[in-house]
Write a protein that holds these residues in place. Structure first.
Motif, PDB file in Angstrom:
ATOM      1  N   PRO A  48       0.822  -1.213   0.000  1.00 41.08           N
ATOM      2  CA  PRO A  48       0.000   0.000   0.000  1.00 41.08           C
ATOM      3  C   PRO A  48       0.858   1.266   0.000  1.00 41.08           C
ATOM      4  O   PRO A  48       2.058   1.221   0.286  1.00 41.08           O
ATOM      5  CB  PRO A  48      -0.804  -0.086   1.294  1.00 41.08           C
ATOM      6  CG  PRO A  48      -0.434  -1.340   1.959  1.00 41.08           C
ATOM      7  CD  PRO A  48       0.662  -2.001   1.201  1.00 41.08           C
ATOM      8  N   TRP A  49       0.201   2.369  -0.304  1.00 40.59           N
ATOM      9  CA  TRP A  49       0.851   3.675  -0.284  1.00 40.59           C
ATOM     10  C   TRP A  49       0.388   4.449   0.935  1.00 40.59           C
ATOM     11  O   TRP A  49      -0.749   4.333   1.369  1.00 40.59           O
ATOM     12  CB  TRP A  49       0.466   4.495  -1.505  1.00 40.59           C
ATOM     13  CG  TRP A  49       0.761   3.889  -2.833  1.00 40.59           C
ATOM     14  CD1 TRP A  49       1.679   2.926  -3.133  1.00 40.59           C
ATOM     15  CD2 TRP A  49       0.118   4.225  -4.067  1.00 40.59           C
ATOM     16  NE1 TRP A  49       1.650   2.650  -4.479  1.00 40.59           N
ATOM     17  CE2 TRP A  49       0.698   3.431  -5.082  1.00 40.59           C
ATOM     18  CE3 TRP A  49      -0.879   5.117  -4.425  1.00 40.59           C
ATOM     19  CZ2 TRP A  49       0.312   3.515  -6.405  1.00 40.59           C
ATOM     20  CZ3 TRP A  49      -1.263   5.194  -5.749  1.00 40.59           C
ATOM     21  CH2 TRP A  49      -0.673   4.397  -6.729  1.00 40.59           C
ATOM     22  N   MET A 115      -5.095   1.560  -0.625  1.00 41.60           N
ATOM     23  CA  MET A 115      -4.984   0.226  -1.210  1.00 41.60           C
ATOM     24  C   MET A 115      -5.324   0.374  -2.696  1.00 41.60           C
ATOM     25  O   MET A 115      -6.081   1.271  -3.067  1.00 41.60           O
ATOM     26  CB  MET A 115      -5.956  -0.738  -0.544  1.00 41.60           C
ATOM     27  CG  MET A 115      -5.933  -0.709   0.979  1.00 41.60           C
ATOM     28  SD  MET A 115      -4.433  -1.349   1.656  1.00 41.60           S
ATOM     29  CE  MET A 115      -4.733  -3.094   1.505  1.00 41.60           C
ATOM     30  N   TYR A 116      -4.831  -0.517  -3.530  1.00 41.35           N
ATOM     31  CA  TYR A 116      -5.095  -0.398  -4.961  1.00 41.35           C
ATOM     32  C   TYR A 116      -5.047  -1.754  -5.642  1.00 41.35           C
ATOM     33  O   TYR A 116      -4.527  -2.733  -5.121  1.00 41.35           O
ATOM     34  CB  TYR A 116      -4.097   0.559  -5.631  1.00 41.35           C
ATOM     35  CG  TYR A 116      -2.657   0.206  -5.353  1.00 41.35           C
ATOM     36  CD1 TYR A 116      -1.979  -0.718  -6.136  1.00 41.35           C
ATOM     37  CD2 TYR A 116      -1.987   0.791  -4.283  1.00 41.35           C
ATOM     38  CE1 TYR A 116      -0.676  -1.047  -5.862  1.00 41.35           C
ATOM     39  CE2 TYR A 116      -0.668   0.470  -4.006  1.00 41.35           C
ATOM     40  CZ  TYR A 116      -0.026  -0.444  -4.800  1.00 41.35           C
ATOM     41  OH  TYR A 116       1.268  -0.780  -4.526  1.00 41.35           O
ATOM     42  N   ARG A 142       1.906   2.019 -14.599  1.00 41.46           N
ATOM     43  CA  ARG A 142       0.877   3.059 -14.503  1.00 41.46           C
ATOM     44  C   ARG A 142       0.665   3.465 -13.042  1.00 41.46           C
ATOM     45  O   ARG A 142       0.567   4.651 -12.720  1.00 41.46           O
ATOM     46  CB  ARG A 142      -0.429   2.579 -15.112  1.00 41.46           C
ATOM     47  CG  ARG A 142      -1.508   3.639 -15.143  1.00 41.46           C
ATOM     48  CD  ARG A 142      -2.826   3.133 -15.702  1.00 41.46           C
ATOM     49  NE  ARG A 142      -2.668   2.479 -16.978  1.00 41.46           N
ATOM     50  CZ  ARG A 142      -2.853   1.164 -17.186  1.00 41.46           C
ATOM     51  NH1 ARG A 142      -3.173   0.366 -16.186  1.00 41.46           N
ATOM     52  NH2 ARG A 142      -2.712   0.647 -18.386  1.00 41.46           N
ATOM     53  N   LEU A 143       0.611   2.484 -12.164  1.00 40.62           N
ATOM     54  CA  LEU A 143       0.461   2.788 -10.742  1.00 40.62           C
ATOM     55  C   LEU A 143       1.661   3.577 -10.219  1.00 40.62           C
ATOM     56  O   LEU A 143       1.494   4.534  -9.444  1.00 40.62           O
ATOM     57  CB  LEU A 143       0.296   1.496  -9.936  1.00 40.62           C
ATOM     58  CG  LEU A 143      -1.048   0.793 -10.089  1.00 40.62           C
ATOM     59  CD1 LEU A 143      -0.988  -0.600  -9.503  1.00 40.62           C
ATOM     60  CD2 LEU A 143      -2.158   1.608  -9.443  1.00 40.62           C
ATOM     61  N   GLY A 151       3.905  11.868  -5.098  1.00 40.61           N
ATOM     62  CA  GLY A 151       5.017  11.961  -4.166  1.00 40.61           C
ATOM     63  C   GLY A 151       4.792  11.152  -2.901  1.00 40.61           C
ATOM     64  O   GLY A 151       5.393  11.426  -1.862  1.00 40.61           O
ATOM     65  N   TRP A 152       3.942  10.143  -2.990  1.00 35.62           N
ATOM     66  CA  TRP A 152       3.624   9.314  -1.833  1.00 35.62           C
ATOM     67  C   TRP A 152       4.645   8.190  -1.678  1.00 35.62           C
ATOM     68  O   TRP A 152       5.306   7.796  -2.629  1.00 35.62           O
ATOM     69  CB  TRP A 152       2.220   8.726  -1.962  1.00 35.62           C
ATOM     70  CG  TRP A 152       1.119   9.736  -1.902  1.00 35.62           C
ATOM     71  CD1 TRP A 152       1.231  11.087  -1.721  1.00 35.62           C
ATOM     72  CD2 TRP A 152      -0.268   9.472  -2.041  1.00 35.62           C
ATOM     73  NE1 TRP A 152      -0.010  11.679  -1.732  1.00 35.62           N
ATOM     74  CE2 TRP A 152      -0.961  10.706  -1.927  1.00 35.62           C
ATOM     75  CE3 TRP A 152      -1.016   8.329  -2.248  1.00 35.62           C
ATOM     76  CZ2 TRP A 152      -2.331  10.814  -2.009  1.00 35.62           C
ATOM     77  CZ3 TRP A 152      -2.398   8.427  -2.340  1.00 35.62           C
ATOM     78  CH2 TRP A 152      -3.045   9.663  -2.212  1.00 35.62           C
ATOM     79  N   ASP A 153       4.734   7.663  -0.467  1.00 34.56           N
ATOM     80  CA  ASP A 153       5.655   6.570  -0.166  1.00 34.56           C
ATOM     81  C   ASP A 153       4.957   5.222  -0.246  1.00 34.56           C
ATOM     82  O   ASP A 153       3.749   5.115  -0.043  1.00 34.56           O
ATOM     83  CB  ASP A 153       6.234   6.720   1.246  1.00 34.56           C
ATOM     84  CG  ASP A 153       7.349   7.746   1.318  1.00 34.56           C
ATOM     85  OD1 ASP A 153       7.962   8.048   0.269  1.00 34.56           O
ATOM     86  OD2 ASP A 153       7.600   8.246   2.417  1.00 34.56           O
ATOM     87  N   ILE A 154       5.770   4.198  -0.486  1.00 33.54           N
ATOM     88  CA  ILE A 154       5.321   2.809  -0.451  1.00 33.54           C
ATOM     89  C   ILE A 154       5.606   2.274   0.944  1.00 33.54           C
ATOM     90  O   ILE A 154       6.664   2.541   1.501  1.00 33.54           O
ATOM     91  CB  ILE A 154       6.077   1.972  -1.491  1.00 33.54           C
ATOM     92  CG1 ILE A 154       5.646   2.336  -2.886  1.00 33.54           C
ATOM     93  CG2 ILE A 154       5.899   0.498  -1.245  1.00 33.54           C
ATOM     94  CD1 ILE A 154       6.372   1.552  -3.949  1.00 33.54           C
TER      95      ILE A 154
END
Length: 165
Positions: A48-49, A115-116, A142-143, A151-154
Motif C-alpha cells: 500500500p501507499w 490500497m489499490y 501506470r500505478l 510523491g507518496w511513499d510505499i
C-alpha cells in the motif's frame, strides 16, 4: 477469440463491488496486474501507499489521488467514485487493442493508506504456456506513475514486476 495456438480469457467479476466484505480483490497467477490484496501471490502483490508525505488529511489526499488518476492518461474513464473508492478503466497497453484494464483504489483514513488494484480484464495465452503473455508491467508502471505524481511513499518493498515473455 480462441484458436489452437492462442486463447483469450476475459474476466471482470473480481471488482470490489462483487466482494461482500468490500475489499479489493487479489490478482491471480493467470492475470496481468498487481494488487495490495494479492498477499498469497507475491508476484502480483504490491504494498500500500501512504499519503502522509503530502498531508494527514484523508480528504485532501483522496482529491489528489483522483486528480492524479484522471491526469495519468487521456483515455482514463472513471466508472465509480465515492468518498473512499475509485474505479477507473483504461485501454490495455499490451497486448494493444485487446481490452481494458481496471484500476481500483480504496482509501483507509484510519491507517493513512491507500490500497489499490490494477488488472487487465483480458489475458492472452499462447500454446503451450500456462501463464498469460506479459503486459510488460504496464499495470505496475501506470500505478508507479500515479504514485510518483503524488510523491507518496510505499509501505514496504517496491514491486519490480514480471520478467516473463
Amino acid at each position: 477469440d480462441t484458436n489452437p495456438t492462442r486463447t483469450i480469457v476475459e474476466c471482470t467479476g473480481e471488482l470490489r463491488k462483487f466482494n461482500a466484505d468490500g475489499r479489493l480483490s487479489s490478482v491471480s497467477a493467470t492475470e496481468n496486474g498487481v494488487s495490495t490484496s494479492a498477499v498469497k501471490n507475491p508476484s502480483r502483490f504490491s504494498p500500500p501507499w501512504t499519503y502522509l508525505t503530502e498531508t494527514s488529511d484523508a480528504k485532501v489526499a483522496w482529491k489528489s489521488l483522483v486528480d492524479a488518476v484522471r491526469s495519468v492518461d487521456d483515455r482514463v474513464e472513471i466508472v465509480e467514485l465515492t468518498d473512499e473508492y475509485l474505479h477507473a478503466t483504461i485501454p490495455t497497453e499490451f497486448p494493444q487493442g485487446v481490452s481494458y484494464d481496471d484500476l481500483e483504489f480504496l482509501i483507509r483514513p484510519e491507517d493513512n493508506i491507500v490500497m489499490y488494484r490494477s488488472v487487465s480484464r483480458t489475458s492472452v495465452f499462447v500454446y503451450p504456456l500456462t501463464q498469460p503473455i506479459s503486459d510488460k508491467n504496464s499495470n505496475l508502471n501506470r500505478l508507479e506513475k500515479i504514485r510518483d505524481k503524488l510523491g507518496w511513499d510505499i509501505l514496504g518493498m517496491r514491486q519490480t514486476g514480471s520478467n516473463r515473455i
